[in-house]
Design an enzyme around this catalytic site. Structure first.
Site, PDB file in Angstrom:
ATOM      1  N   LYS A 220      -1.175  16.296  -3.287  1.00 21.77           N
ATOM      2  CA  LYS A 220      -2.049  15.921  -2.067  1.00 21.77           C
ATOM      3  C   LYS A 220      -1.608  16.755  -0.850  1.00 21.77           C
ATOM      4  O   LYS A 220      -2.417  17.710  -0.219  1.00 21.77           O
ATOM      5  CB  LYS A 220      -2.306  14.385  -1.559  1.00 21.77           C
ATOM      6  CG  LYS A 220      -2.942  14.036  -0.248  1.00 21.77           C
ATOM      7  CD  LYS A 220      -2.784  12.900   0.220  1.00 21.77           C
ATOM      8  CE  LYS A 220      -3.316  12.798   1.526  1.00 21.77           C
ATOM      9  NZ  LYS A 220      -3.548  11.110   2.017  1.00 21.77           N
ATOM     10  N   GLU A 226       9.654  17.913  -5.186  1.00 20.00           N
ATOM     11  CA  GLU A 226       9.683  17.978  -6.440  1.00 20.00           C
ATOM     12  C   GLU A 226       8.514  18.483  -7.222  1.00 20.00           C
ATOM     13  O   GLU A 226       8.932  19.406  -8.027  1.00 20.00           O
ATOM     14  CB  GLU A 226       9.672  16.359  -7.193  1.00 20.00           C
ATOM     15  CG  GLU A 226      10.931  15.457  -6.760  1.00 20.00           C
ATOM     16  CD  GLU A 226      10.802  14.732  -5.382  1.00 20.00           C
ATOM     17  OE1 GLU A 226       9.987  15.194  -4.520  1.00 20.00           O
ATOM     18  OE2 GLU A 226      11.114  13.442  -5.436  1.00 20.00           O
ATOM     19  N   GLY A 282      -2.347   8.728  -1.440  1.00 21.74           N
ATOM     20  CA  GLY A 282      -1.763   9.247  -2.939  1.00 21.74           C
ATOM     21  C   GLY A 282      -2.050   8.338  -4.000  1.00 21.74           C
ATOM     22  O   GLY A 282      -2.404   8.724  -5.178  1.00 21.74           O
ATOM     23  N   ARG A 283      -1.888   6.913  -3.733  1.00 17.54           N
ATOM     24  CA  ARG A 283      -1.745   6.008  -5.012  1.00 17.54           C
ATOM     25  C   ARG A 283      -3.342   5.625  -5.259  1.00 17.54           C
ATOM     26  O   ARG A 283      -3.242   4.711  -6.036  1.00 17.54           O
ATOM     27  CB  ARG A 283      -0.763   4.743  -4.459  1.00 17.54           C
ATOM     28  CG  ARG A 283      -1.353   4.129  -3.179  1.00 17.54           C
ATOM     29  CD  ARG A 283       0.064   3.442  -2.766  1.00 17.54           C
ATOM     30  NE  ARG A 283      -0.259   2.726  -1.373  1.00 17.54           N
ATOM     31  CZ  ARG A 283       0.181   3.092  -0.214  1.00 17.54           C
ATOM     32  NH1 ARG A 283       0.869   4.604  -0.417  1.00 17.54           N
ATOM     33  NH2 ARG A 283       0.220   2.710   0.840  1.00 17.54           N
ATOM     34  N   GLU A 368       4.254   0.205  -3.032  1.00 16.27           N
ATOM     35  CA  GLU A 368       4.114   1.286  -2.008  1.00 16.27           C
ATOM     36  C   GLU A 368       3.158   0.606  -0.928  1.00 16.27           C
ATOM     37  O   GLU A 368       3.375   1.013   0.218  1.00 16.27           O
ATOM     38  CB  GLU A 368       3.898   2.535  -2.567  1.00 16.27           C
ATOM     39  CG  GLU A 368       3.859   3.481  -1.648  1.00 16.27           C
ATOM     40  CD  GLU A 368       3.620   5.061  -2.035  1.00 16.27           C
ATOM     41  OE1 GLU A 368       4.873   5.703  -1.875  1.00 16.27           O
ATOM     42  OE2 GLU A 368       2.821   5.514  -2.808  1.00 16.27           O
ATOM     43  N   HIS A 399       9.660  -9.871 -27.076  1.00 19.50           N
ATOM     44  CA  HIS A 399      10.916  -9.891 -27.718  1.00 19.50           C
ATOM     45  C   HIS A 399      12.020  -9.412 -27.075  1.00 19.50           C
ATOM     46  O   HIS A 399      12.857  -8.995 -27.291  1.00 19.50           O
ATOM     47  CB  HIS A 399      10.471  -9.172 -29.004  1.00 19.50           C
ATOM     48  CG  HIS A 399       9.793  -9.698 -29.949  1.00 19.50           C
ATOM     49  ND1 HIS A 399      10.265 -10.433 -30.838  1.00 19.50           N
ATOM     50  CD2 HIS A 399       8.427  -9.489 -29.916  1.00 19.50           C
ATOM     51  CE1 HIS A 399       9.161 -10.962 -31.703  1.00 19.50           C
ATOM     52  NE2 HIS A 399       7.961 -10.476 -31.168  1.00 19.50           N
ATOM     53  N   LYS A 521      14.082  10.931   1.678  1.00 27.05           N
ATOM     54  CA  LYS A 521      13.742  12.270   1.559  1.00 27.05           C
ATOM     55  C   LYS A 521      14.339  13.294   2.424  1.00 27.05           C
ATOM     56  O   LYS A 521      14.859  14.237   2.148  1.00 27.05           O
ATOM     57  CB  LYS A 521      12.123  12.565   1.727  1.00 27.05           C
ATOM     58  CG  LYS A 521      11.293  12.188   0.882  1.00 27.05           C
ATOM     59  CD  LYS A 521       9.783  12.375   1.115  1.00 27.05           C
ATOM     60  CE  LYS A 521       8.664  11.616   0.244  1.00 27.05           C
ATOM     61  NZ  LYS A 521       7.438  11.923   0.638  1.00 27.05           N
TER      62      LYS A 521
HETATM   63  O1  F6P Z   1       6.595   9.997  -1.532  1.00 25.50           O
HETATM   64  C1  F6P Z   1       5.585   9.152  -1.780  1.00 25.50           C
HETATM   65  C2  F6P Z   1       4.204   9.754  -1.817  1.00 25.50           C
HETATM   66  O2  F6P Z   1       3.808  10.293  -0.506  1.00 25.50           O
HETATM   67  C3  F6P Z   1       3.212   9.018  -2.622  1.00 25.50           C
HETATM   68  O3  F6P Z   1       2.591   8.160  -1.579  1.00 25.50           O
HETATM   69  C4  F6P Z   1       2.434  10.089  -3.157  1.00 25.50           C
HETATM   70  O4  F6P Z   1       1.404   9.619  -4.230  1.00 25.50           O
HETATM   71  C5  F6P Z   1       3.484  11.082  -3.772  1.00 25.50           C
HETATM   72  O5  F6P Z   1       4.469  11.093  -2.776  1.00 25.50           O
HETATM   73  C6  F6P Z   1       3.053  12.689  -4.158  1.00 25.50           C
HETATM   74  O6  F6P Z   1       2.442  13.114  -2.801  1.00 25.50           O
HETATM   75  P1  F6P Z   1       1.676  14.530  -2.989  1.00 25.50           P
HETATM   76  O7  F6P Z   1       0.530  14.175  -3.657  1.00 25.50           O
HETATM   77  O8  F6P Z   1       1.421  14.983  -1.694  1.00 25.50           O
HETATM   78  O9  F6P Z   1       2.881  15.493  -3.690  1.00 25.50           O
END
Ligand code: F6P
Length: 555
Positions: A220, A226, A282-283, A368, A399, A521
């Protein structure tokens, strides 16, 4: 900021009259209420407390709430609580495009992404429906070109593999949905890289061919450390395999993002960018361009059915009276267990191997969203919020950790999910019948338990008796779909979105921000720099300093 204007009338849950009433009901009878006895005294309990959702295509999902620790009076008080907490007002504000995510001053409008009826839907005076539709059209064209082989890689070969690079909501939704709908898969293979652990990317790159691979950089913000690091490494790998010709990137990299400037800076042609807006959390983004890997995998028509399944739940949630409102009831039960029974957790166990990532997806959605202490009134809650959601597919889970669910000291409200029709009815449906019998048996066993007399009647004597007693009266909600189709999956996800929404509205928290992920972060950035130097690190507590020093020596 809109907080004062919109939310001044929302109160702490504990200040609402029904909160006190529910506490008295819990003390007076709730903690002793026996579901078994409720069934004996009310033959119509199942009919009353099970609700059937009818999807847009006529398919059905049965939600059986009758094995929960409630009676009519408790349910009425929970519904009164929803009214006092103004759950429907908040819902209507969301659907009106108001900035209900007030700490980020944003609308919460993922519902506009599944507006397949193409109604006008406004945010800040702009009808967003045409923009949403045009991205969907772009996704349709692109996915059809790639799936049909019309879209060629740099050597003229068709694409065979898609690698989605993203994390959190830019990964969990696509992973979960592609796994859940594997039955509908077409010609492409999909791979997901989320972890910054180099192993994740390395293993994906081992099995793909640069000539036939399409990378989707899903972020987003397009600034998530990462994802951008993984994307840069994937780009370097691709260039190193293709004679370092940046012109080839256009055929092999697409971006799913809201951030055009960063996409261009990364080197992706913005013609290959699938956009969405800041009002998509994002979620909640699997419904947006972030779902492109899903559309590529199962085809656009199936993706469209997935959106329509969720849209049908939007309609249900907005139009159904509270007493019959399925996700609202799910959310209220969660509040009942969390705040009055002091349950800490919520188990979701799909009796469905294709749904094996569903609990992981729901963890982000639920935890979240509602793992917060500050309320919309800008003071801290004096009650428990956000339950710890966990789960694994059954029957495997039976199990392993189901022992604790049956006989542990903790109350673990559980949702069990089953589809009546398997996509793989092998051996004359033998497997499906065994799976289903476990689905029914687990909910029944958790409810009925086994008392001392029954244990003795089986011939058990002495010290063994307590070990074989099951207290029972452990609540479950059974969710029985006809089949896990794209439409049914869309509906199931939307159900849990509104369970989460209802909980958050009652707890009076902002379910749509995620400030809690920020601190780690920031600290990781500081430490990242310290790992680059040979100097001894002394700026932290002695544990952190010690661990960093040891790591540096061993690295
Ligand atoms: O660190 C949490 C978050 O902001 C989530 O809410 C989101 O889904 C994820 O990181 C990834 O964010 P992006 O789509 O901006 O890379």
């Amino acid at each position: 900021m809109v907080s004062e204007k919109t939310f001044s009338s929302f109160k702490l849950a504990s200040e609402l009259p029904s909160w006190g009433k529910l506490q008295s009901l819990y003390n007076d009878k709730g903690k002793r209420l026996s579901v078994k006895e409720e069934f004996s005294s009310d033959p119509a309990r199942f009919e009353k407390l099970s609700k059937t959702f009818v999807n847009y295509d006529g398919s059905k999902i049965l939600f059986d709430f009758s094995k929960n620790l409630v009676d009519d009076e408790i349910l009425s008080a929970l519904i009164a609580l929803a009214k006092e907490a103004k759950v429907t007002e908040l819902r209507d504000s969301m659907f009106a495009g108001e900035h209900i995510n007030f700490t980020e001053d944003r609308a919460v409008y993922h519902v506009a992404l599944r507006n397949r009826a193409n109604k006008e839907m406004f945010v800040d005076g702009t009808n967003v429906a045409p923009g949403v539709d045009s991205v969907l059209q772009h996704m349709k064209e692109f996915s059809e070109q790639v799936r049909s082989g019309e879209w060629k890689g740099f050597t003229g070969k068709a694409i065979t593999d898609v690698v989605n690079i993203g994390i959190g909501g830019s990964d969990l939704g696509p992973v979960m949905v592609t796994e859940a709908l594997k039955h509908y898969a077409g010609p492409l293979k999909v791979h997901f890289v989320s972890n910054i652990d180099g192993t994740h990317l390395a293993e994906a790159l081992k099995v793909v061919d640069p000539e036939t691979t399409l990378f989707l950089i899903a972020s987003k913000t397009f600034t998530t450390a990462e994802t951008i690091t993984n994307a840069n490494s994937a780009k370097s790998w691709f260039l190193s395999k293709t004679g370092n010709n940046p012109a080839y990137i256009a055929k092999h990299f697409a971006a799913l993002s809201t951030n055009e400037a960063e996409v261009a800076k990364f080197g992706i042609d913005t013609k290959n960018m699938f956009g969405f807006e800041g009002w998509v959390g994002g979620r909640y983004s699997v419904w947006s361009a972030i779902g492109l890997s899903v559309a590529l995998y199962i085809g656009f028509d199936n993706f469209d059915a997935f959106l329509k399944g969720a849209e049908a739940v939007d309609k249900h949630f907005t139009e159904t009276p509270l007493e019959d409102n399925i996700p609202l009831l799910g959310g209220l039960l969660s509040v009942w267990y969390n705040n009055f029974h002091n349950a800490q957790t919520h188990l979701v166990a799909p009796f469905d191997q294709y749904l094996h990532r569903f609990p992981a997806y729901l963890q982000q959605l639920s935890m979240e969203s509602n793992g917060k202490t500050a309320t919309r009134g800008n003071v801290f809650a004096d009650y428990s919020t956000g339950s710890i959601l966990f789960g694994e597919p059954a029957t495997n889970a039976q199990h392993s950790f189901f022992q604790l669910v049956h006989q542990g000291t903790k109350l673990i409200p559980a949702d069990f999910i089953l589809a009546a029709q398997s996509h793989n009815p092998i051996e004359g449906k033998l497997h499906q019948k065994m799976l289903a019998s476990n689905f029914f048996a687990q909910a029944e066993a958790l409810m009925v338990g086994k008392n001392e007399g029954e244990v003795k009647a089986e011939g058990t004597t002495g010290g063994l008796i307590p070990h074989k007693i099951f207290s029972g009266n452990r609540p479950t909600t059974s969710i029985l779909a006809q089949k896990i189709t794209p439409a049914a999956l869309g509906a199931l996800i939307a159900y849990y979105e509104y369970v989460t929404f209802t909980e958050g509205a009652i707890w009076n928290i902002n379910s749509f921000d995620q400030w809690g992920v920020e601190l780690g972060k920031v600290l990781a950035k500081v430490i990242g720099k310290e790992l680059d130097t040979a100097e001894t690190v002394s700026s932290h507590d002695s544990s952190t300093n010690g661990l960093i020093s040891q790591f540096k020596q061993w690295m």
